[in-house]
Scaffold this motif. Sequence first.
Motif, PDB file in Angstrom:
ATOM      1  N   ASP A  99       3.726   1.728   9.367  1.00  0.00           N
ATOM      2  CA  ASP A  99       2.754   1.514   8.176  1.00  0.00           C
ATOM      3  C   ASP A  99       3.925   1.233   7.093  1.00  0.00           C
ATOM      4  N   VAL A 100       3.770   0.234   6.213  1.00  0.00           N
ATOM      5  CA  VAL A 100       4.759   0.096   4.939  1.00  0.00           C
ATOM      6  C   VAL A 100       4.028   0.834   3.984  1.00  0.00           C
ATOM      7  N   SER A 101       5.010   1.635   3.280  1.00  0.00           N
ATOM      8  CA  SER A 101       4.272   2.704   2.344  1.00  0.00           C
ATOM      9  C   SER A 101       4.640   1.948   0.736  1.00  0.00           C
ATOM     10  N   ALA A 102       3.974   2.210  -0.256  1.00  0.00           N
ATOM     11  CA  ALA A 102       4.360   1.715  -1.430  1.00  0.00           C
ATOM     12  C   ALA A 102       5.568   2.518  -1.796  1.00  0.00           C
ATOM     13  N   GLY A 103       5.705   3.654  -1.486  1.00  0.00           N
ATOM     14  CA  GLY A 103       6.991   4.459  -2.094  1.00  0.00           C
ATOM     15  C   GLY A 103       8.233   3.728  -1.699  1.00  0.00           C
ATOM     16  N   VAL A 162       8.665   0.774  -0.439  1.00  0.00           N
ATOM     17  CA  VAL A 162       8.906  -0.582  -1.270  1.00  0.00           C
ATOM     18  C   VAL A 162       9.420  -0.458  -2.593  1.00  0.00           C
ATOM     19  N   THR A 221       7.087  -7.777   3.946  1.00  0.00           N
ATOM     20  CA  THR A 221       7.280  -6.026   3.945  1.00  0.00           C
ATOM     21  C   THR A 221       7.021  -5.623   5.335  1.00  0.00           C
ATOM     22  N   LEU A 257      -2.931  -1.749  -2.050  1.00  0.00           N
ATOM     23  CA  LEU A 257      -2.650  -0.281  -1.255  1.00  0.00           C
ATOM     24  C   LEU A 257      -4.132   0.347  -0.509  1.00  0.00           C
ATOM     25  N   LEU A 259       0.141   8.022  -4.860  1.00  0.00           N
ATOM     26  CA  LEU A 259       0.233   6.486  -4.371  1.00  0.00           C
ATOM     27  C   LEU A 259       1.519   6.302  -3.766  1.00  0.00           C
ATOM     28  N   TYR A 280       0.884   5.955  -0.104  1.00  0.00           N
ATOM     29  CA  TYR A 280      -0.213   4.919   0.339  1.00  0.00           C
ATOM     30  C   TYR A 280       0.463   4.040   1.247  1.00  0.00           C
ATOM     31  N   ASP A 281      -0.470   3.145   2.247  1.00  0.00           N
ATOM     32  CA  ASP A 281       0.192   1.899   2.780  1.00  0.00           C
ATOM     33  C   ASP A 281       0.077   0.879   1.672  1.00  0.00           C
ATOM     34  N   LEU A 282       1.245   0.117   1.815  1.00  0.00           N
ATOM     35  CA  LEU A 282       1.245  -1.258   1.136  1.00  0.00           C
ATOM     36  C   LEU A 282       0.796  -2.237   2.061  1.00  0.00           C
TER      37      LEU A 282
END
Lengths: 399, 399
Positions: free
Chosen positions: A261-265, A267, A289, B215, B281, B284-286
């Motif tokens: 999974d790509v995480s917001a944090g 990125v 991403t 997200l 957040l 969270y997944d992007l």
Amino acid sequence: MLNRPDVAVVGAGPVGLAIAWRCAQRGLRVVVHDPAPGSGASHVAAGMLAPVAEAYFGEHELTGLLTASAARWPAFAAELTAATGLDVGYRSEGTLMVGLTADDLAEARRLWAYQQGIGLPVTPLRPSALRDREPALAPRVRGGALAATDHQVDPRRLVPALRVAAERAGATLVPVAVRSLSDVDAHVTVVAAGCGAAALTGLPVRPVKGQVVRLRAPGGGAPGFRHVIRGYADGEHVYLVPRDDGEVVVGATVEERSDTDVSAGAVLRLLRAAVDLLPELAEYDLVETLAGLRPGTPDNAPILGPLAGRPGVLAATGHHRHGIVLTPVTADLIAELVVTGATDPLLAPFTPARFATPPTVGPATDPATPAGPATSAVPAAVARLGHDPSAPEKEHTWN
Amino acid sequence: MLNRPDVAVVGAGPVGLAIAWRCAQRGLRVVVHDPAPGSGASHVAAGMLAPVAEAYFGEHELTGLLTASAARWPAFAAELTAATGLDVGYRSEGTLMVGLTADDLAEARRLWAYQQGIGLPVTPLRPSALRDREPALAPRVRGGALAATDHQVDPRRLVPALRVAAERAGATLVPVAVRSLSDVDAHVTVVAAGCGAAALTGLPVRPVKGQVVRLRAPGGGAPGFRHVIRGYADGEHVYLVPRDDGEVVVGATVEERSDTDVSAGAVLRLLRAAVDLLPELAEYDLVETLAGLRPGTPDNAPILGPLAGRPGVLAATGHHRHGIVLTPVTADLIAELVVTGATDPLLAPFTPARFATPPTVGPATDPATPAGPATSAVPAAVARLGHDPSAPEKEHTWN
């Protein structure tokens, strides 16, 4: 049995394909098993060839292997392009290592001092020299150094080129997943399956998650910088890899996780560090991403050589963050081992035997490893690797 | 001519589909032209129904229309669900407006004071009350206020529901792009084509780019907050819209550009503001980064009503950042206008006539607007809208 391959390679990433190519070049019948060539760690990798910048405290033997492999890269890339007509994006502008803040620079300088201390070519640059080389660097960047011999290649071009080269040399790709080594019928089996090696062999290979972001220079042009840039930015480590086609790879996290999974944090941290170092990147398109899984090992070094107790099975896995740079040396030395039975001294520190013998996964889950007679076409070493299940274990350790 | 539709709607976004639904409910033969329903601004929109939080200085008449439409939303959503069995994600937990720093809070308070001054329900909250409502807010958040009547809906659920409702009511979808209004044969044509309205009508509708990030809460659960959160974070304006299915929409830039590229800088600013306000957040997944084009107008208000000099053509476009909230009132009043010829006073400020008559795009590029006789099934107003090209211009201004 006449059509039994000499070598079966499990895994068509760069390492597996390059081994297949080298073995096929030497006249062996080679099959490569992979349902999705190039879909593993190499699809995410940036392709830095950075034995200098990646020389860390306590990894002296790994540094030696990285340096040896990086030295083979120019000829390897040239041979690959000559064999296929395909460019693999090899670029030799070198790598700038930079620190954003005073703290970042202090941390970087400790590492540069170590790298210089072991004889690696690290050249500290005055701020003016740094900006002469890359005017796009942020004015805030406090200082940097040049690793002129740390180059780059494009892994997404490398894999198709290796595949063409291997197939032209006579190797056959079988697009089927290997669930057990007992399903593979060959004199020698090379497990180059990245993270998948753990389930196939019991070796201590674990996934190490890495997230990257791919940008593209606006307007279809090339990026506004030429070097690979590796930096510390407010404690965040980031690299920026520019490609001729406008792509910039921004990486990478190093996480002890097995999801993709790509995480917001992640990125956020990558983009913040990237834009802090090179402000113009804010105007670049964000095009991808992505997260991948590196095949990590307990000592961060690859696992290369015969498996104890598994006659005819060689490992070429565990390349962790170094799969691209280590491709040429891995391919050359594993092919040499297969053909001649000779273990190059460079391989010695990386033998599977350095880890405790894995639990009896082999016999339990792989009871049917075939051990038929060698055909006349098989070199003696191939025959020996594949056909001596009763030999003493040290026979198979090869070092 | 017997099969000539009463109403042709150009554009199957929420506005166009809702107009089609309302017209079909009233017995008109309706066709909707769109090669890709729901692929415009609504695909990117967050779906905030926020007449209070979106009440800005100098937009009094727009605020009145937003308020009127938001008041229709509960019944509109219920009717839509009853007609289709489809849930559209209508949620009424309300909106928290917050400021991260003292400066952010000061800016927010100026706006809240204006909103309260025109009688809108804005309730300032003590920090403790703010955190009671949303414990996940960052400790740094200095203060906030509640807009309890600002709700939300999911635009990606709304469009399919409206399409089913319109088709069940008898409307027909024609999946073909309309390049010129001369290609449309109907008594009345409603241009609900978003940014596409400019080329079709010459109206001053321009694209206003907006970038959003989507997200998803990890582990498949719902997000860790319930309200829509709109905040100022170090001068950056951001909104966070939680959905039952775990999605969180983080938006949005407002850019005078017509491309739909996603930029690294926009994603960085959105993620930074989002994580500053709601630290969880970062985990969270992007899952998506996306840019869309809002149909903007010179005064930020929609363009609703008959086109001067274009008999039988109505505009329902230019909804800018308010297309979702304005869908019910637009659909109700445009349908009323089509069926009865009566212009509701709410529509008056939004007439196309408030802009200079567009250059003679119509006659030049659209010479063949048909003007045949009305059939008996067509209400008088439809016939009049569609069949009186020689009437004085003010006849068609409808206000």
